[in-house]
Design a protein around this motif. Sequence first.
Motif, PDB file in Angstrom:
ATOM      1  N   MET A   1       5.961  -4.951   6.323  1.00 28.33           N
ATOM      2  CA  MET A   1       4.792  -4.640   7.397  1.00 28.33           C
ATOM      3  C   MET A   1       5.522  -3.534   8.433  1.00 28.33           C
ATOM      4  N   ILE A   2       6.572  -3.459   8.541  1.00 26.89           N
ATOM      5  CA  ILE A   2       7.265  -2.389   9.551  1.00 26.89           C
ATOM      6  C   ILE A   2       7.217  -1.097   8.645  1.00 26.89           C
ATOM      7  N   LEU A   3       7.731  -1.096   7.696  1.00 27.38           N
ATOM      8  CA  LEU A   3       7.877   0.193   6.659  1.00 27.38           C
ATOM      9  C   LEU A   3       6.545   0.663   6.454  1.00 27.38           C
ATOM     10  N   ALA A   4       5.678  -0.175   6.000  1.00 25.52           N
ATOM     11  CA  ALA A   4       4.202   0.206   5.624  1.00 25.52           C
ATOM     12  C   ALA A   4       3.546   0.799   6.932  1.00 25.52           C
ATOM     13  N   PHE A   5       3.775   0.229   7.977  1.00 21.52           N
ATOM     14  CA  PHE A   5       3.053   0.804   9.210  1.00 21.52           C
ATOM     15  C   PHE A   5       3.828   2.401   9.576  1.00 21.52           C
ATOM     16  N   ILE A   6       5.300   2.312   9.381  1.00 21.88           N
ATOM     17  CA  ILE A   6       5.755   3.770   9.602  1.00 21.88           C
ATOM     18  C   ILE A   6       5.241   4.618   8.836  1.00 21.88           C
ATOM     19  N   GLY A   7       5.019   4.249   7.594  1.00 24.15           N
ATOM     20  CA  GLY A   7       4.588   4.983   6.380  1.00 24.15           C
ATOM     21  C   GLY A   7       3.502   5.694   6.613  1.00 24.15           C
ATOM     22  N   ILE A   8       2.463   4.762   7.032  1.00 31.54           N
ATOM     23  CA  ILE A   8       1.012   5.417   7.412  1.00 31.54           C
ATOM     24  C   ILE A   8       0.990   6.507   8.355  1.00 31.54           C
TER      25      ILE A   8
ATOM     26  N   PRO B   1      -2.071   5.101  -0.847  1.00 31.21           N
ATOM     27  CA  PRO B   1      -3.145   4.272  -0.428  1.00 31.21           C
ATOM     28  C   PRO B   1      -2.678   2.827  -0.506  1.00 31.21           C
ATOM     29  N   GLN B   2      -1.579   2.414  -1.518  1.00 29.68           N
ATOM     30  CA  GLN B   2      -1.106   1.026  -1.551  1.00 29.68           C
ATOM     31  C   GLN B   2      -0.483   0.556  -0.537  1.00 29.68           C
ATOM     32  N   ILE B   3       0.013   1.417   0.411  1.00 27.42           N
ATOM     33  CA  ILE B   3       0.479   1.155   1.870  1.00 27.42           C
ATOM     34  C   ILE B   3      -0.586   0.130   2.383  1.00 27.42           C
ATOM     35  N   ILE B   4      -1.823   0.305   2.283  1.00 29.64           N
ATOM     36  CA  ILE B   4      -2.927  -0.326   2.940  1.00 29.64           C
ATOM     37  C   ILE B   4      -2.948  -1.820   2.342  1.00 29.64           C
ATOM     38  N   ASN B   5      -2.750  -1.761   1.054  1.00 28.33           N
ATOM     39  CA  ASN B   5      -2.416  -3.211   0.328  1.00 28.33           C
ATOM     40  C   ASN B   5      -1.262  -4.088   0.927  1.00 28.33           C
ATOM     41  N   ILE B   6      -0.297  -3.344   1.157  1.00 27.08           N
ATOM     42  CA  ILE B   6       1.030  -3.828   1.724  1.00 27.08           C
ATOM     43  C   ILE B   6       0.769  -4.381   3.149  1.00 27.08           C
ATOM     44  N   LEU B   7       0.021  -3.536   4.167  1.00 29.64           N
ATOM     45  CA  LEU B   7      -0.322  -4.101   5.359  1.00 29.64           C
ATOM     46  C   LEU B   7      -1.309  -5.312   5.250  1.00 29.64           C
ATOM     47  N   LYS B   8      -2.020  -5.316   4.256  1.00 30.16           N
ATOM     48  CA  LYS B   8      -3.070  -6.442   4.066  1.00 30.16           C
ATOM     49  C   LYS B   8      -2.237  -7.606   3.288  1.00 30.16           C
ATOM     50  N   GLY B   9      -1.150  -7.408   2.908  1.00 32.54           N
ATOM     51  CA  GLY B   9      -0.386  -8.664   2.679  1.00 32.54           C
ATOM     52  C   GLY B   9      -0.635  -8.843   1.031  1.00 32.54           C
ATOM     53  N   GLU B  10      -1.195  -8.047   0.414  1.00 30.79           N
ATOM     54  CA  GLU B  10      -1.693  -8.235  -0.874  1.00 30.79           C
ATOM     55  C   GLU B  10      -0.417  -7.707  -1.962  1.00 30.79           C
ATOM     56  N   MET B  11       0.473  -6.909  -1.160  1.00 32.70           N
ATOM     57  CA  MET B  11       1.707  -6.174  -2.054  1.00 32.70           C
ATOM     58  C   MET B  11       2.635  -6.171  -1.059  1.00 32.70           C
ATOM     59  N   SER B  12       4.007  -5.827  -1.834  1.00 30.54           N
ATOM     60  CA  SER B  12       5.038  -5.827  -1.272  1.00 30.54           C
ATOM     61  C   SER B  12       5.599  -4.276  -1.441  1.00 30.54           C
ATOM     62  N   ILE B  13       6.573  -3.706  -0.930  1.00 28.98           N
ATOM     63  CA  ILE B  13       7.055  -2.426  -1.055  1.00 28.98           C
ATOM     64  C   ILE B  13       7.754  -2.573  -2.532  1.00 28.98           C
ATOM     65  N   ILE B  14       8.589  -3.478  -2.615  1.00 26.25           N
ATOM     66  CA  ILE B  14       9.415  -3.788  -4.031  1.00 26.25           C
ATOM     67  C   ILE B  14       8.806  -5.057  -4.611  1.00 26.25           C
ATOM     68  N   GLY B  15       8.677  -4.908  -5.839  1.00 23.72           N
ATOM     69  CA  GLY B  15       8.265  -5.819  -6.814  1.00 23.72           C
ATOM     70  C   GLY B  15       7.888  -5.469  -8.052  1.00 23.72           C
ATOM     71  N   PRO B  16       7.305  -6.548  -8.999  1.00 24.86           N
ATOM     72  CA  PRO B  16       6.833  -6.170 -10.336  1.00 24.86           C
ATOM     73  C   PRO B  16       5.625  -5.341 -10.178  1.00 24.86           C
ATOM     74  N   ARG B  17       5.199  -4.199 -10.824  1.00 22.79           N
ATOM     75  CA  ARG B  17       3.932  -3.532 -10.298  1.00 22.79           C
ATOM     76  C   ARG B  17       2.780  -4.315 -10.910  1.00 22.79           C
ATOM     77  N   PRO B  18       1.950  -4.250 -10.093  1.00 24.70           N
ATOM     78  CA  PRO B  18       0.517  -5.217 -10.594  1.00 24.70           C
ATOM     79  C   PRO B  18      -0.090  -4.704 -11.721  1.00 24.70           C
ATOM     80  N   CYS B  19      -0.494  -5.743 -12.652  1.00 23.88           N
ATOM     81  CA  CYS B  19      -1.017  -5.460 -13.819  1.00 23.88           C
ATOM     82  C   CYS B  19      -2.554  -5.395 -13.504  1.00 23.88           C
ATOM     83  N   LEU B  20      -3.200  -4.865 -14.695  1.00 30.33           N
ATOM     84  CA  LEU B  20      -4.721  -5.144 -14.749  1.00 30.33           C
ATOM     85  C   LEU B  20      -4.819  -6.589 -14.976  1.00 30.33           C
ATOM     86  N   TRP B  21      -6.067  -6.781 -14.532  1.00 32.05           N
ATOM     87  CA  TRP B  21      -6.518  -8.208 -14.799  1.00 32.05           C
ATOM     88  C   TRP B  21      -6.826  -8.759 -16.278  1.00 32.05           C
TER      89      TRP B  21
END
Length: 198
Positions: A13-20, A100-120
């Motif tokens: 959350m902190i790094l995503a906010f700084i990134g934005i 724009p995935q920084i927004i997904n991180i701020l929403k709690g849907e993603m992390s900065i580091i982790g497995p890349r989200p695959c298609l459904w």
Amino acid sequence: MIYKKYIKKLLDMILAFIGIVVLSPVFIVLIICIKLDSKGPVLFRQRRIGIGKSEFYILKFRTMKIDTPKDTPTHLLQDPASYITRVGKFMRKTSLDELPQIINILKGEMSIIGPRPCLWNQYDLIDERDKYGANDVSPGLTGWAQINGRDELPIKIKAKLDGEYVRKISFWMDTKCFCKTIVSVIKSDGVVEGEKGT
């Protein structure tokens, strides 16, 4: 584990906010370039798999023409390069389309580091990740598999690397992934132009 359960999310959350804040001028320039280059929206939303195999919509800067088939990995398209816009080619090569995935991180849907989200509908990758518990952590903007092959990796190797990350999650592992990602982006390691399916 304290880091995995509490500190990692707080740092996200902190790094995503700084990134934005810091990257806002870059956002503005890219938005203008996208609008001048081709018709269509600035952002591209795509259905992806998140933690616990829940679904969410990932955000990217649009790099492809509006008539591109949806929910199809780029490498499965016939003549994929023909769908990529001029600005999109540059953004994909530099990974700026992922910002724009920084927004997904701020929403709690993603992390900065982790497995890349695959298609459904990438059922083979989802099933393979189940073997390693890689569907049980938040997907990331970048990850261990990303810096060890990226687009060039076959599904079984990608899932195995994701599992290795899950086993080794720590502040130092995330720092290592973050630093190596910067190097990989600068060198464009593992990017197969016209075949980027993430």
